[in-house]
Write a protein that holds these residues in place. Structure first.
Motif, PDB file in Angstrom:
ATOM      1  N   SER A   1     -26.463  51.852  33.102  1.00  0.00           N
ATOM      2  CA  SER A   1     -25.981  50.338  32.678  1.00  0.00           C
ATOM      3  C   SER A   1     -26.636  49.942  31.266  1.00  0.00           C
ATOM      4  CB  SER A   1     -26.503  49.336  34.168  1.00  0.00           C
ATOM      5  OG  SER A   1     -28.246  49.713  34.118  1.00  0.00           O
ATOM      6  N   PRO A   2     -26.939  48.316  30.944  1.00  0.00           N
ATOM      7  CA  PRO A   2     -27.881  48.546  29.569  1.00  0.00           C
ATOM      8  C   PRO A   2     -29.657  48.453  30.214  1.00  0.00           C
ATOM      9  CG  PRO A   2     -25.938  47.058  29.919  1.00  0.00           C
ATOM     10  CD  PRO A   2     -25.985  47.618  31.405  1.00  0.00           C
ATOM     11  N   THR A   3     -29.845  48.181  30.937  1.00  0.00           N
ATOM     12  CA  THR A   3     -30.969  48.071  31.633  1.00  0.00           C
ATOM     13  C   THR A   3     -31.622  49.928  31.734  1.00  0.00           C
ATOM     14  OG1 THR A   3     -30.721  48.093  34.011  1.00  0.00           O
ATOM     15  CG2 THR A   3     -31.056  46.178  32.426  1.00  0.00           C
ATOM     16  N   GLY A   4     -30.715  50.549  32.268  1.00  0.00           N
ATOM     17  CA  GLY A   4     -31.185  52.014  32.549  1.00  0.00           C
ATOM     18  C   GLY A   4     -30.859  52.480  33.878  1.00  0.00           C
ATOM     19  N   ASP A   5     -30.769  51.231  34.952  1.00  0.00           N
ATOM     20  CA  ASP A   5     -30.478  52.005  36.638  1.00  0.00           C
ATOM     21  C   ASP A   5     -28.560  51.110  37.361  1.00  0.00           C
ATOM     22  OD1 ASP A   5     -31.395  53.181  38.774  1.00  0.00           O
ATOM     23  OD2 ASP A   5     -33.340  52.148  38.291  1.00  0.00           O
TER      24      ASP A   5
ATOM     25  N   PRO B   1     -32.994  41.712  41.399  1.00  0.00           N
ATOM     26  CA  PRO B   1     -32.420  40.344  40.941  1.00  0.00           C
ATOM     27  C   PRO B   1     -32.765  40.214  38.765  1.00  0.00           C
ATOM     28  CG  PRO B   1     -34.571  39.379  41.377  1.00  0.00           C
ATOM     29  CD  PRO B   1     -34.136  41.217  42.092  1.00  0.00           C
ATOM     30  N   ALA B   2     -33.479  41.376  38.833  1.00  0.00           N
ATOM     31  CA  ALA B   2     -33.844  41.501  37.649  1.00  0.00           C
ATOM     32  C   ALA B   2     -32.974  43.218  36.676  1.00  0.00           C
ATOM     33  CB  ALA B   2     -35.038  42.030  36.645  1.00  0.00           C
ATOM     34  N   GLY B   3     -32.217  43.343  37.917  1.00  0.00           N
ATOM     35  CA  GLY B   3     -31.021  45.024  37.545  1.00  0.00           C
ATOM     36  C   GLY B   3     -30.163  44.074  36.878  1.00  0.00           C
TER      37      GLY B   3
ATOM     38  N   GLN C   1     -21.892  43.800  33.392  1.00  0.00           N
ATOM     39  CA  GLN C   1     -22.749  43.873  32.289  1.00  0.00           C
ATOM     40  C   GLN C   1     -22.967  45.681  33.198  1.00  0.00           C
ATOM     41  OE1 GLN C   1     -26.775  42.670  33.738  1.00  0.00           O
ATOM     42  NE2 GLN C   1     -26.596  41.471  32.070  1.00  0.00           N
ATOM     43  N   MET C   2     -22.652  46.171  34.365  1.00  0.00           N
ATOM     44  CA  MET C   2     -22.006  47.470  34.070  1.00  0.00           C
ATOM     45  C   MET C   2     -21.193  48.168  33.450  1.00  0.00           C
ATOM     46  SD  MET C   2     -24.231  48.292  37.783  1.00  0.00           S
ATOM     47  CE  MET C   2     -24.390  50.707  37.592  1.00  0.00           C
ATOM     48  N   GLN C   3     -19.858  47.385  33.887  1.00  0.00           N
ATOM     49  CA  GLN C   3     -18.468  47.523  33.590  1.00  0.00           C
ATOM     50  C   GLN C   3     -18.076  47.536  32.032  1.00  0.00           C
ATOM     51  OE1 GLN C   3     -16.131  48.489  35.795  1.00  0.00           O
ATOM     52  NE2 GLN C   3     -15.489  49.153  33.956  1.00  0.00           N
ATOM     53  N   ARG C   4     -19.244  46.331  31.747  1.00  0.00           N
ATOM     54  CA  ARG C   4     -19.253  46.091  30.324  1.00  0.00           C
ATOM     55  C   ARG C   4     -19.681  47.295  29.286  1.00  0.00           C
ATOM     56  NH1 ARG C   4     -20.348  40.932  31.090  1.00  0.00           N
ATOM     57  NH2 ARG C   4     -22.396  41.458  30.618  1.00  0.00           N
TER      58      ARG C   4
END
Length: 513
Positions: A353-357, A364-366, A371-374
């Motif tokens: 994911s963009p956040t890296g995890d 809630p911040a993940g 977002q992961m799919q995009r």
């Protein structure tokens, strides 16, 4: 008076014989160079004149015409300096011409007469042998590379004066020889990265072993710090050693690109190329006004590692599709078309994911599933279709990191991989262009990768219930065949199919659920 000297020029990873014709007539001093020379070749007259003067010879007077034949083939590089100089010495009677018609001459001249190395010596030596030439004169730094080719006498010199001395007295220097087996032994003694240093991640190491055994393309998906890059860099050490034919193929590409270290005769270990994500399309696949091999060809017979795959330009990734499928890169320009081999094992890594995890409902911040799919959609379906193993990499626990026990060494894993490759070598003997399971086409995979009733039932259930795409079918068959080969099983069993299905996580419609 007319003189002819043979040299060579590279086209792709092959070479073509070039005749340097020098004609001298009386008249006002004038120098003409024809035959589609590039800037480096056109500037050779000044280097040659200074080198002759500093080597105790003289530049011939009169009207000099130099023709590089065939005239319709573009000539580029500095390898023409020495053959032109030798032809000028011949046409002016300053050297003996015995045996010159059976000698290939190559080298760049410094102003003081020293010989500097040139690119593409290995394919030129192969071409000289195929054309029946007996001798080859090269700069000292290129000598070991040329001497790898049997059937031709290689004479390596450091200065134009030494070449002139040899032309006057052919017994003054002995031909160069190298021991190819010793080169491979020395490579085996080099310090290497070992899988025994990797703590935990047993499932990932198993998947990498399967990938190495069948030559399958791999993508590692996991958070930063989980060891994706560390394990990818250890992958070359469990691949089978290069054969002599593979070493020659690989060395040709590095030689043409000018990336073979000075004095090194042969590439004896599988290449590992890791370009930065800002790499251009041309740098990755090859090209340019004068075509040059790209990173995918430099990794031929080895590994191309693309770290943080979604960060690469989409256009750069898309142009890789044809080379990955065909095992070669075709580059067409107005004056020529060349082809570079690109039979590689693609290894890529990325964050989930963009956040890296990974997605965590309790955080809630993940990143959210959307977002992961995009983020994952930055990789096109056709490119993903060419990647056989999708490996999910989790973070290593404290207990595993602090453990003092070492993992399985690379040598033991490599032994199993080599055993599986030997099975595949026997299976594909006589089939041109197929050396491992990953290179099978659809027709071959349907014929060779036969499933029993239990395996077929499991695969059908996976495709229907897990949302696996139809394009994953052939990939699962090939990976199942490799897993069976690792176990020395002639039949593909249901447990082999089950393990192969686990390596298609990015094809699952519900993998984020």
């Amino acid at each position: 008076m007319l003189s002819r000297v043979y040299c060579a020029s590279t086209i792709g990873v092959d070479a073509r014989l070039i005749e340097v014709e020098v004609n001298r007539t009386s008249g006002m001093p004038k120098y003409f160079l024809v035959g589609l020379p590039d800037r480096a070749v056109s500037e050779s007259s000044d280097r040659i004149e200074a080198a002759l003067s500093n080597s105790g010879a003289s530049f011939p007077d009169g009207r000099i015409t130099v023709n590089l034949a065939p005239a319709d083939l573009p000539k580029e590089g500095s390898a023409f300096d020495l053959p032109i100089a030798v032809a000028l010495l011949d046409v002016s009677g300053q050297i003996k011409t015995e045996g010159l018609h059976e000698t290939l001459v190559l080298g760049e001249l410094a102003l003081d007469g020293k010989l500097r190395p040139v690119k593409g010596i290995l394919p030129m030596a192969v071409q000289a042998r195929e054309k029946g030439l007996k001798n080859m004169v090269v700069p000292a730094s290129n000598g070991p590379e040329a001497a790898v080719v049997d059937g031709i006498n290689v004479y390596a010199f450091g200065h134009l004066g030494e070449v002139m001395e040899w032309l006057r007295d052919r017994e003054s220097h002995d031909p160069l020889s190298v021991e190819v087996r010793q080169m491979f032994r020395e490579n085996g003694q080099q310090q290497i990265l070992d899988f025994s240093d990797v703590r935990g991640q047993e499932n990932v190491k198993r998947a990498l072993e399967v990938g190495a055994a069948g030559g399958h393309n791999i993508i590692l998906v996991g958070p930063p710090g989980s060891g994706k890059t560390m394990m990818a860099r250890r992958l070359p050490d469990i691949l089978p050693p290069l054969t002599l034919d593979e070493a020659l193929e690989t060395t040709k590409i590095h030689s043409v690109a000018g990336l073979l270290p000075s004095g090194k005769a042969l590439v004896t270990s599988r290449p590992f190329r890791s370009p930065h994500h800002t790499v251009s399309d041309v740098a990755l696949v090859g090209g340019g006004s004068i075509p040059r091999p790209g990173e995918i060809s430099m990794a031929h017979n080895g590994i191309l590692f693309l770290d943080e795959l979604p960060e690469f330009k989409r256009s750069a990734l898309e142009v890789m599709r044809q080379p990955l499928e065909d095992g070669s890169v075709s580059i067409s320009r107005s004056r020529m078309s060349v082809s570079y081999p690109s039979r590689i094992m693609l290894v890529a890594s990325m964050n989930p994911s963009p956040t890296g995890d990974w997605y965590d409902p309790a955080d809630p911040a993940g990143a959210s599933p959307a977002q992961m799919q995009r983020y994952l959609s930055r990789i096109s379906g056709p490119l993903l279709d060419r990647i056989d193993l999708h490996i999910e990499v989790q973070k290593v626990s404290y207990d595993e990191l602090s453990s003092k026990s070492k993992g399985e060494p690379s040598a033991r894993i490599r032994k199993r991989v080599v055993g599986a490759r030997e099975v595949q070598t026997q299976r594909f003997r006589g089939i041109n262009g197929v050396y491992c399971n990953a290179q099978m086409n659809t027709k071959m995979s349907r014929k060779i990768c036969l499933l029993d009733e239990a395996g077929a039932s499991m695969l059908k259930k996976a495709i229907t219930s897990l949302g696996l795409s139809a394009r994953a079918y052939d990939r699962i068959l090939k990976v199942s065949r490799t897993i069976a080969d690792l176990e020395r099983s002639e039949a593909i069993k249901s447990n082999h199919v089950a393990e192969a299905i686990q390596y298609r996580s990015l094809d699952r419609e519900s993998w984020l659920a």
